[in-house]
Structures are given as structure tokens and as C-alpha cells.
Design a protein around this motif. Structure first.
Motif, PDB file in Angstrom:
ATOM      1  N   LEU A  80      20.948  74.170  17.154  1.00  0.00           N
ATOM      2  CA  LEU A  80      21.519  75.432  17.664  1.00  0.00           C
ATOM      3  C   LEU A  80      23.014  75.494  17.359  1.00  0.00           C
ATOM      4  CD1 LEU A  80      20.207  76.178  21.289  1.00  0.00           C
ATOM      5  CD2 LEU A  80      19.945  77.594  19.268  1.00  0.00           C
ATOM      6  N   ALA A  81      23.712  74.453  17.733  1.00  0.00           N
ATOM      7  CA  ALA A  81      25.164  74.436  17.550  1.00  0.00           C
ATOM      8  C   ALA A  81      25.531  74.436  16.071  1.00  0.00           C
ATOM      9  CB  ALA A  81      25.767  73.219  18.240  1.00  0.00           C
ATOM     10  N   TYR A  87      23.855  75.697  13.658  1.00  0.00           N
ATOM     11  CA  TYR A  87      23.612  77.035  13.110  1.00  0.00           C
ATOM     12  C   TYR A  87      24.741  77.993  13.484  1.00  0.00           C
ATOM     13  CZ  TYR A  87      21.299  81.415  12.002  1.00  0.00           C
ATOM     14  OH  TYR A  87      21.005  82.630  11.484  1.00  0.00           O
ATOM     15  N   ALA A  88      25.156  77.924  14.750  1.00  0.00           N
ATOM     16  CA  ALA A  88      26.251  78.799  15.182  1.00  0.00           C
ATOM     17  C   ALA A  88      27.512  78.532  14.371  1.00  0.00           C
ATOM     18  CB  ALA A  88      26.523  78.605  16.675  1.00  0.00           C
ATOM     19  N   ILE A 140      27.112  82.001  12.472  1.00  0.00           N
ATOM     20  CA  ILE A 140      27.442  83.107  13.382  1.00  0.00           C
ATOM     21  C   ILE A 140      28.959  83.253  13.496  1.00  0.00           C
ATOM     22  CG2 ILE A 140      27.090  84.065  15.683  1.00  0.00           C
ATOM     23  CD1 ILE A 140      24.653  82.277  15.948  1.00  0.00           C
ATOM     24  N   GLN A 141      29.411  84.504  13.342  1.00  0.00           N
ATOM     25  CA  GLN A 141      30.836  84.762  13.496  1.00  0.00           C
ATOM     26  C   GLN A 141      31.150  84.964  14.974  1.00  0.00           C
ATOM     27  OE1 GLN A 141      32.974  84.645  11.016  1.00  0.00           O
ATOM     28  NE2 GLN A 141      31.383  84.381   9.446  1.00  0.00           N
ATOM     29  N   PHE A 142      31.944  84.090  15.556  1.00  0.00           N
ATOM     30  CA  PHE A 142      32.396  84.334  16.923  1.00  0.00           C
ATOM     31  C   PHE A 142      33.785  83.759  17.114  1.00  0.00           C
ATOM     32  CE2 PHE A 142      31.745  80.066  18.718  1.00  0.00           C
ATOM     33  CZ  PHE A 142      30.869  79.513  17.799  1.00  0.00           C
ATOM     34  N   ARG A 193      17.093  90.001   9.143  1.00  0.00           N
ATOM     35  CA  ARG A 193      17.853  90.872  10.029  1.00  0.00           C
ATOM     36  C   ARG A 193      17.528  92.335   9.745  1.00  0.00           C
ATOM     37  NH1 ARG A 193      22.983  88.333   9.574  1.00  0.00           N
ATOM     38  NH2 ARG A 193      21.923  86.522  10.435  1.00  0.00           N
ATOM     39  N   ILE A 194      17.337  92.638   8.463  1.00  0.00           N
ATOM     40  CA  ILE A 194      16.966  94.007   8.108  1.00  0.00           C
ATOM     41  C   ILE A 194      15.635  94.358   8.767  1.00  0.00           C
ATOM     42  CG2 ILE A 194      16.244  95.502   6.195  1.00  0.00           C
ATOM     43  CD1 ILE A 194      18.268  93.819   4.476  1.00  0.00           C
ATOM     44  N   GLY A 241      14.781  93.509  11.528  1.00  0.00           N
ATOM     45  CA  GLY A 241      14.980  93.711  12.959  1.00  0.00           C
ATOM     46  C   GLY A 241      14.913  92.462  13.808  1.00  0.00           C
ATOM     47  N   THR A 289      19.142  87.247  16.540  1.00  0.00           N
ATOM     48  CA  THR A 289      19.756  86.021  16.042  1.00  0.00           C
ATOM     49  C   THR A 289      18.878  84.807  16.305  1.00  0.00           C
ATOM     50  OG1 THR A 289      21.860  87.030  16.621  1.00  0.00           O
ATOM     51  CG2 THR A 289      21.894  84.712  16.011  1.00  0.00           C
ATOM     52  N   PHE A 290      18.349  84.701  17.543  1.00  0.00           N
ATOM     53  CA  PHE A 290      17.545  83.526  17.870  1.00  0.00           C
ATOM     54  C   PHE A 290      16.264  83.493  17.059  1.00  0.00           C
ATOM     55  CE2 PHE A 290      14.479  80.997  20.217  1.00  0.00           C
ATOM     56  CZ  PHE A 290      15.204  79.826  20.381  1.00  0.00           C
ATOM     57  N   PHE A 315      16.961  82.425  13.604  1.00  0.00           N
ATOM     58  CA  PHE A 315      17.211  80.985  13.598  1.00  0.00           C
ATOM     59  C   PHE A 315      15.905  80.215  13.732  1.00  0.00           C
ATOM     60  CE2 PHE A 315      17.461  77.422  16.644  1.00  0.00           C
ATOM     61  CZ  PHE A 315      18.112  76.493  15.853  1.00  0.00           C
ATOM     62  N   GLU A 343      28.811  87.696  18.700  1.00  0.00           N
ATOM     63  CA  GLU A 343      29.780  86.933  19.488  1.00  0.00           C
ATOM     64  C   GLU A 343      29.079  86.222  20.636  1.00  0.00           C
ATOM     65  OE1 GLU A 343      34.130  86.553  20.131  1.00  0.00           O
ATOM     66  OE2 GLU A 343      32.990  87.370  18.490  1.00  0.00           O
ATOM     67  N   PHE A 378      24.598  79.772  21.630  1.00  0.00           N
ATOM     68  CA  PHE A 378      24.092  78.702  20.773  1.00  0.00           C
ATOM     69  C   PHE A 378      24.927  77.422  20.924  1.00  0.00           C
ATOM     70  CE2 PHE A 378      21.196  80.354  17.216  1.00  0.00           C
ATOM     71  CZ  PHE A 378      20.635  81.293  18.055  1.00  0.00           C
ATOM     72  N   ILE A 379      26.220  77.611  21.028  1.00  0.00           N
ATOM     73  CA  ILE A 379      27.105  76.448  20.978  1.00  0.00           C
ATOM     74  C   ILE A 379      27.348  75.859  22.368  1.00  0.00           C
ATOM     75  CG2 ILE A 379      29.386  77.563  21.219  1.00  0.00           C
ATOM     76  CD1 ILE A 379      28.935  75.384  18.303  1.00  0.00           C
TER      77      ILE A 379
END
Lengths: 300, 366
Positions: free
Chosen positions: A114-115, A117-118, A122-124, A195-196, A198, A201-202, A205, B20, B26-27
Motif C-alpha cells: 500500500l505504502a 504504491y502511494a 499517488i500524488q499527495f 481509471r477511465i 471508473g 484508487t484502491f 491498486f 490526496e 495508503f501511507i
């Protein structure tokens, strides 16, 4: 393995390179024989101790002392193992080790991926900060944490419990690192597709990316299994009571003579040999993956 | 981004917020766990190392007070038993590091080169044989080692074949360097070395070398870690590829020249990784000492890591235990930086994209 059926573009490339690496085989010349001689001698030095260990565990105590090298016991006996199971808590230690190892391995595979992948995808906000902290954490030597870990575990009130044994081991920075690197090697276009359609995120993944990361997941699984099965110092500082003793701790006490007097080499070596079997089995089952670059375990 | 136009309204700004949110979800387990069991503990131990906490109650309670650098100065400059023990443990571990790191690196490289020969048959077998000790636990290996190296054990039996009377390894506190000096007739300390001292032990004692008991641990470390590091070198050798070597062969470079001028320079990043991991690992020997000798004989296998554990958990001197741990941390950082400086330029760490190489590195760190 299953990965070959779900070949990613990279794997196809690797497969394509393979033939060029497989070249004609000339017989080894005169220098080849000396290579074999050196290797055989070294291999003997590396393997012999383990053969001697197993042989000794089936010897009587006097024979182990008089004839330490012999690989075939004169008086074949399983007395050491009987004593191990009848007069020590060996079975309990094994059960504890198994419980901890199963939970830690499952937890690490899930949380680390999980971590990872983020961090890879994933942008955060704060992502780069988390990453820097992760690297810093990897640099802290484990032994420095012996005392502080005990402090936190006892402050949290989970000292001497399965929770205290398992939870602190559930995440490891190195595993996150391995997963992150692997996820980055998977082309993003595959996720865009999902994603297209639908998928959240989970979902993306879990059902798209994670199955593709099977080689890395396997690596983490093997490492976590070995790591938690062989772990010693975390259990020294997180437990006290005999009913929570794991194999490493129990055997360490047995070996250092805290539980008994005398040399008892067959008993000690038998205990050590038995505890090695699970990691040895995992090692031999997955050794192609661990050892062999062309088995598809390696991306790039 | 290109797909957004075709999606319903909620895919706009909402999507970014959702990303976000998902990122942090996830983290968060990893951040929480590592924060709680790595970051907080380190901060707490930092506090304990400058406090007089005795192990009773919470170290954060109001009856625990700040004592400044007292614990540190007692260990480093006090001159008493604490300083002596620390000096001794440092000496023991220093010899261990100085012997193990170069030997395990050289052996690992040698093994990797041998098993990477393209024409070698049964290389899978050899790799397995060399790597197997790495998967077994340090506890199990120590049990085995105590047997192999006991007075009438396997090693001494083999030595007796060539008429060498082997020592009682794990109960022999004699320093190897002292023994060697004894051979040339120097049995007692010259006055210059007997009088001066550092960290509570004389220079003559510093020059004792690893004890016979510690030497057995040195051999054990080399035996168990060379396979792991061999994997790292194999991965690196595979990245070099055969083309380079073939080009050099055409240029009439012999095997040694090819190794010295082509292979070795290209292995530098891996060498860097192996030495770094080796330094980090060898400075924290603990499991073996806990299982095997508990610091004996005559404290010659005492290491800072074991001393730290012993001070805290057996003698309830938590401040001192924590202080030793932090001094050890500083030593590791120092040595890593020195090594970085010596091997500077091109210090790119091994290709971490390769899970096998990373995995081996991770394994080696334990």
C-alpha cells in the motif's frame, strides 16, 4: 510461475534479450579444473557444518564429544529430539514463532505494498517528506532501538503480549522501498486504462497493479518470513513470560545454558536444526527466484 | 489529465482531493507504525540518556530528572568500571569490524566472480551452497559454532590432523596480537604502552587484538554473510555484461588485467554498498554474543550493543544503556561518513530497481 502468464511489457523485453545471452558453450580449459577444485573445496566448507549438525543431533552425548566429525552415528538415537519435545517447551516456542511469522508476513506484504504504491504513483502533499523520513528510518541501526522499543511498548501497555510482539514488526521501511521501486517500473498507462473504466484508487491498486507486482510481493514475502522467523532482539525486549517465548529466544536460552546444565550438544544442535527447517524449505522452494536472474524475478 | 474532458463533473477538482485522501490512507499505516515504534522510541531514548530514570514507572513522569551529559561523561571520561567496560567493548568490536568487513567483502567478491563464469556448470548448486548460511538464524548458527569450536570439537580435530593443538576457542581470552608478539618474545607491555591509557584501558590492552573467542565470532560472521554479499556482486556482474570483457580480450588483456581494470572499477558502486552494510552490521553484533558468550571470557567478546542491553535490562542502568546506544549510533554514522569520503566520486548505490539486489541488501542489514 503465475507471472509468466501475465507478462508485462518489461518481461517481454527481458525474454527477448535472453537468447543473445545464451551463447555457445566451450569446454572449460585447464584453468577450469582449478576453478572447480576451488569451488568444490569452498562448497564443502560451507555445507559440511550443517551435515555435521544434523548428524550430531542423532548421536548420543558421549559420541558427540568423542567423535564430533563422523557423519554417521554409531548408535543412532532420537533421544535428543524426544527430550526436546517432552522436557522443554519446544513445541510451544514453534507455535509462537509460527503465529508471529504468519501475521507479520501478511501485514508487511499488505502495508508495505500500500505504502509503496502511494509513494510511487499517488500524488499527495507530503509525499516527498514521507519518503525522506523512510530513508532516514532505514539508517537507524536496530540495536540502538533495543531500549527505546521496550520503553514505548511498555508505555503503550502491550508489553508481554502477542500484540506487542506482532504490531511493531508489521511495517518495515526496506519493504516499502522495494515495493515503491517495483511499482515505478510498471507503465502508468495500464492504470490509466482502469481509471477511465471508473475504477477507484484502491480498486486499481488491488486488482490491476498488485497482481502485476507478483515478483516483488514474493520477494517481500520471503524476506518477511525469514526476517520474523529469525528475529531475536525484538522478542527479548517485548516479552518476558515463558508462554510467549518464540524459537529464537527459547533456543538462545537453551544454548547459553540458562535452562540446563552440561554441554548437551545433540540436544542444542537438534533444536537449532529443527528451527532452520522452515526457512530452509522456503529457501529451497523459492531459490530460483532468489538466486536466478533469468527466472523473471528481476525487472529491468 | 487528457481524459478529464470526457468524464462527469465529479472528476474535476474532486479527483485531486480524492487522490490526496487516498494517498494518505495508503501511507498512514506505515507512517503510524514506523513513527510509533521507530521515531518515538528514539526520541524517548534520547531523553532517557540524559535523565536519571531507573526503570521504575514512566520515564516521562515528574520524578525523573534531567542530568545533562552525566551518563555520557561517566562512560567516556569517568575512568571507573563503566568506562573500562565501554573501552573494552569498543576495542573488541573495532577488531571485529576491521577483520570482518574486508574479509567478507573480498570473499563475497571472489565467490561471485567464480560462480559468474559463464561456462561454469552447476553454478546453481554452488550459489545455493554459499548462500544457505545466510538464511539460517544467528541463534542457530551460534549453536552450531559453539559445537564446532569447542575444545574437542570439529575444528580442533581437523587442526590436530596437521599437529596443531587448537585452543578452547570460546573460553580463551588471550588476544591474538598478544599471542603473536609472544612468539617473537614480547610477553609483557613496554612501559610506554603500559602506562598510557584510553577509555580506561591501557594501550597495551588496546593492542591485544581480538581474543581467540572473538576470532571464532569473526569466522562465523564471514561464513554467514559472504553469501548475501555474493548475491549483490553477482547482480552487479550481470549488469556489466560479457561485451566489455570480450572487447578487452580482443585487446589482449589477460584475466587479471580484465578484472583489475574493467570489472573492479565497474563494481565500485556495489563495493560501496557492501562495505556500508558491512560496517553497519558489524558495529552492532548482538545476537551472537547474547546466545553464545554473554561478553565472556574475561569480557573479550563484550560489544557496545551487548553492553548497552546489559546495562539497561540486567543492571537497570537505563540512562547508561541509552547513552551507550547513542554513542554507538554516532560511531556508525562516523565510520559510514569516513568510508563515503574515502570511496567518494561515483558513489551511486547499486541499481535498486532490481528487487533481488535490494532484497539481498536488506537481508544483509540484519
Amino acid at each position: 510461475m503465475s507471472t509468466t502468464t501475465e507478462a508485462t511489457p518489461q518481461e517481454t523485453v527481458v525474454g527477448g534479450q535472453a537468447p543473445t545471452q545464451r551463447r555457445r558453450r566451450r569446454p572449460l580449459g585447464s584453468s577450469g579444473w582449478s576453478t572447480y577444485l576451488v569451488l568444490a573445496l569452498l562448497a564443502l566448507i560451507y555445507i559440511m557444518p550443517f551435515l555435521i549438525q544434523v548428524a550430531t543431533s542423532f548421536k548420543t552425548e558421549p559420541e558427540a564429544a568423542v567423535n564430533p566429525i563422523g557423519l554417521i552415528p554409531h548408535n543412532w538415537t532420537t533421544a535428543a529430539y524426544e527430550r526436546l519435545f517432552k522436557h522443554s517447551d519446544y513445541a510451544l516456542w514453534t507455535m509462537n514463532s509460527a503465529i508471529v511469522t504468519v501475521f507479520v508476513t501478511l501485514g508487511r506484504v499488505f502495508f508495505d505494498s500500500l505504502a509503496g504504491y502511494a509513494l510511487a504513483r499517488i500524488q499527495f502533499r507530503g509525499r516527498s517528506m514521507v519518503f525522506v523520513l523512510l530513508i532516514a528510518v532505514m539508517a537507524v541501526p536496530g540495536v540502538v532501538l533495543l531500549i527505546p522499543k521496550f520503553l514505548v511498548i511498555s508505555q503503550l501497555g502491550i508489553y508481554d503480549s502477542y500484540v506487542g510482539m506482532i504490531v511493531p514488526l508489521l511495517a518495515d521501511a526496506a519493504g516499502v522501498f522495494i515495493m515503491k521501486n517495483f511499482f515505478e517500473s510498471i507503465p502508468p498507462s495500464i492504470e490509466e486504462q482502469a481509471r477511465i473504466d471508473g475504477a477507484g484508487t484502491f480498486r486499481t491498486f488491488w486488482s490491476i497493479v498488485l497482481p502485476m507486482a507478483a515478483p516483488a510481493v514474493m520477494t517481500i514475502t520471503i524476506l518477511s518470513f525469514q526476517g520474523s522467523w529469525n528475529e531475536l532482539n525484538h522478542f527479548i525486549v517485548s516479552t518476558q513470560s515463558p508462554r510467549l517465548t518464540v524459537l529464537t529466544k527459547g533456543v538462545a536460552q537453551l544454548v547459553s545454558g540458562q535452562l540446563s546444565q552440561g554441554t548437551q550438544y545433540p540436544l542444542k544442535l537438534g533444536a537449532a536444526a529443527l528451527m532452520t527447517i522452515p526457512v530452509a524449505v522456503v529457501f529451497f522452494v523459492f531459490q530460483r527466484r532468489i538466486m536466478n536472474a533469468s527466472a523473471g524475478a528481476v525487472k529491468e | 489529465m487528457t481524459t478529464r474532458g470526457s468524464r462527469p463533473a465529479r472528476a474535476g477538482l474532486g479527483n485531486k482531493a480524492r487522490q490526496e485522501f487516498a494517498g494518505w490512507i495508503f501511507i498512514s499505516p506505515v507512517v503510524l507504525l514506523l513513527g510509533l515504534f521507530l521515531l518515538v522510541p528514539v526520541l524517548m531514548a534520547a531523553w532517557v540518556s540524559v535523565s536519571d530514570w531507573s526503570g521504575q514507572g514512566s520515564p516521562l513522569s515528574s520524578d525523573v530528572s534531567f542530568v545533562g551529559a552525566e551518563n555520557y561523561t561517566r562512560i567516556l571520561f569517568g575512568g571507573g568500571l563503566d568506562t573500562q567496560d565501554f573501552g573494552t567493548s569498543l576495542r573488541n568490536n573495532l577488531y571485529y569490524v576491521v577483520l570482518v568487513v574486508p574479509l567478507q567483502t573480498a570473499l563475497a567478491l571472489g565467490l561471485a566472480v567464480l560462480v559468474s563464469k559463464r561456462l561454469l556448470k552447476a553454478r546453481g548448486f554452488f550459489r545455493t551452497a554459499f548462500y544457505f548460511p545466510s538464511v539460517t538464524s544467528s541463534v542457530a548458527i551460534t549453536a552450531l559454532w559453539l559445537f564446532l569450536f569447542n575444545a574437542s570439537g570439529v575444528v580442533n580435530k581437523i587442526l590436530s590432523w596437521v599437529s596443531i593443538d587448537g585452543p578452547n576457542w570460546f573460553s580463551d581470552p588471550r588476544g591474538v596480537l598478544h599471542l603473536l608478539l609472544g612468539v617473537v618474545g614480547i610477553d609483557t607491555a613496554p612501559p610506554a604502552l603500559a602506562n598510557g591509557e584510553f577509555l580506561g584501558i591501557s594501550w597495551w590492552e588496546w593492542l591485544a587484538g581480538p581474543s581467540v573467542a572473538m576470532s571464532a565470532f569473526v569466522l562465523m560472521a564471514i561464513f554467514t554473510t559472504s553469501g548475501t554479499f555474493m548475491l549483490l556482486f553477482i547482480a552487479a556482474l550481470q549488469n556489466i555484461g560479457p561485451e566489455m570483457e570480450e572487447a578487452a580480450t580482443i585487446d589482449r588483456a589477460n584475466a587479471w588485467q580484465r578484472f583489475r581494470y574493467i570489472t573492479l572499477p565497474m563494481l565500485k558502486p556495489t563495493m560501496f554498498t557492501v562495505i556500508t552494510l558491512g560496517l553497519i552490521g558489524t558495529w552492532q553484533v548482538f545476537d551472537q554474543i547474547y546466545t553464545g558468550t554473554q561478553g565472556g571470557p574475561a569480557k573479550t567478546t563484550l560489544t557496545p550493543a551487548y553492553l548497552s542491553f546489559n546495562a539497561a535490562f540486567n543492571q537497570n542502568d537505563w540512562g547508561e544503556g541509552a547513552a551507550i546506544a547513542f554513542i554507538l549510533f554516532a560511531i556508525i554514522v562516523f565510520f559510514t561518513l569516513v568510508q563515503r569520503w574515502i570511496l567518494r566520486d561515483r558513489d551511486k548505490v547499486t541499481s535498486t530497481r532490481d528487487p533481488r539486489a535490494t532484497a539481498a541488501a536488506v537481508e544483509a542489514e540484519r
